[in-house]
Design a protein around this motif. Structure first.
Motif: not given
Lengths: 261, 261
Positions: B89-91, A182, A177-180, B93-97, A231, B141
């Motif tokens: 929760r943090r944003r 990108t 649910f999040e891609m940071g 990193y360029l990684k999928p969460v 990415l 997360t």
């Protein structure tokens, strides 16, 4: 003419004879993590308010402060429309037994429809008494390893509350649910990377003595970049890396063909 | 000719700089509840073995005894094919969460396919360092209340391990999975109950002065028994109740028609 006041639906957590203050605090904390705030205590074994509960609540103090005390389970659940009871594995009740996930979806439906729904949790040692369990419509049991079942009050409550939280409409469930900030690279971005990389390899003389294998090596290199689901940011990083490495090469230092070629 | 030994897949829990023995014990206990047994510790803050971890493990001692100690995260994960890292929760990193549910399904697939899969959990205060997080393919997360996020190490591990347990093929997921040895009543059993009840009401003179309303009252009574989704055992119990009440009536004590009729 008086308007009929309609109480909104809610989930209410009822702890029957909880023994350890820390566990009450852990339950309050689990509740607030998943948006549940109404806590009721039936005959807690230690004096209330309980400082050890507050220490464990880690910021969920408001849930503890608003908690209501009752002498009997019957009084604690009197205003509720639906009641669930949590139990470890046993088969001596003629009631349906649900997983936390099934029960959570059901409870969410009832609460959304305006019902006040309760979940009974028993004390640490003995669990719920039969006379409390019979008040419930459905039992909730966590499916665990058949050879090892050991969840304390705080852990059982956390799992049930987590599933309740996950049943909310605006919560991502089975997704990434999040891609940071990108996104996956487009195919065009990948081709840009490949073109740059292969041009630099040609320039460096990488294929000079293996000219016939160039095509299969290029395919292998391209393939290796597909496995990682790059990415967009990765592509930019890699292009910078290639540029930097190529920039270090002294002009004219192109690798010579080996004499055997 | 030597046969190639193929290691079976496994899930490995890696705790990086855990501070509190009780939490290590809670993780071991959560692991065993969901069939996971391989625990690794990177630089635990307290001496190891830790008696407070054992006290909290509640029977999961074998997991603690088999736990392996490492000086670096890199050494602890060296033999693993896939690595996940848990974060709040943090944003940055360029990684999928992924949610625990999504990650669990993915991990189960990898383990079933023979991969050794690790999950990194950080210490209680600071969580994982950036240098550990970058080793992971995907972050996990827990989706919680946006205004309140407070899960300790043991709680976060419990939720991720629970989802891993739920992803096993032989575990009931969204279902009611037990009916306590009985089953829902058949329509025929319900009709038997209705016939007996209505015959007794007729015999008791219940409808004598409301003859025209008999049909609608009978429908209401029948309807009220549908709402509860009666079990076969319930029908037998209710038939016994009706029989007992009817049996108490003195023969000939049939209620008289009121004089106004």
């Amino acid at each position: 003419m008086t308007s009929t006041a309609v109480e909104p639906g809610a989930l209410v957590i009822v702890l029957v004879e909880p023994q350890i203050g820390e566990n009450i605090g852990a339950v309050a904390r689990a509740m607030l993590n998943f948006g549940v705030t109404e806590l009721r205590l039936v005959r807690p074994k230690q004096a209330w308010p309980n400082p050890r509960a507050q220490a464990m609540a880690s910021g969920a103090d408001a849930v503890l402060e608003a908690a209501r005390l009752f002498d009997t389970t019957e009084a604690a659940v009197a205003d509720l429309h639906r009641l669930y009871a949590t139990t470890a594995r046993r088969r001596d009740y003629l009631k349906p037994v649900a997983t936390p996930r099934h029960a959570a979806a059901e409870m969410r439906g009832f609460v959304t429809g305006g019902d006040r729904v309760g979940i009974l949790f028993g004390g640490e040692r003995a669990g719920l008494l039969n006379e409390d369990v019979v008040l419930a419509h459905t039992l909730i049991t966590v499916p665990t390893n058949r050879e090892f079942f050991s969840l304390n009050l705080g852990q059982a409550a956390l799992l049930v509350l987590y599933e309740y939280g996950m049943s909310a409409e605006d919560i991502p469930r089975g997704e990434r649910f999040e891609m940071g900030g990108t996104r996956p690279a487009t195919r065009a971005e990948l081709y840009g990377l490949f073109d740059q990389l292969e041009a630099e390899l040609d320039e460096a003389g990488f294929f000079d003595n293996i000219r016939t294998k160039r095509e299969s090596i290029v395919q292998n290199i391209r393939n290796s970049f597909q496995r990682g689901a790059l990415l967009e940011q990765d592509v930019r990083t890699l292009r910078g890396v290639i540029k930097a490495i190529a920039g270090k090469r002294v002009p004219g230092s192109r690798r010579k063909k080996p004499p055997t070629a």
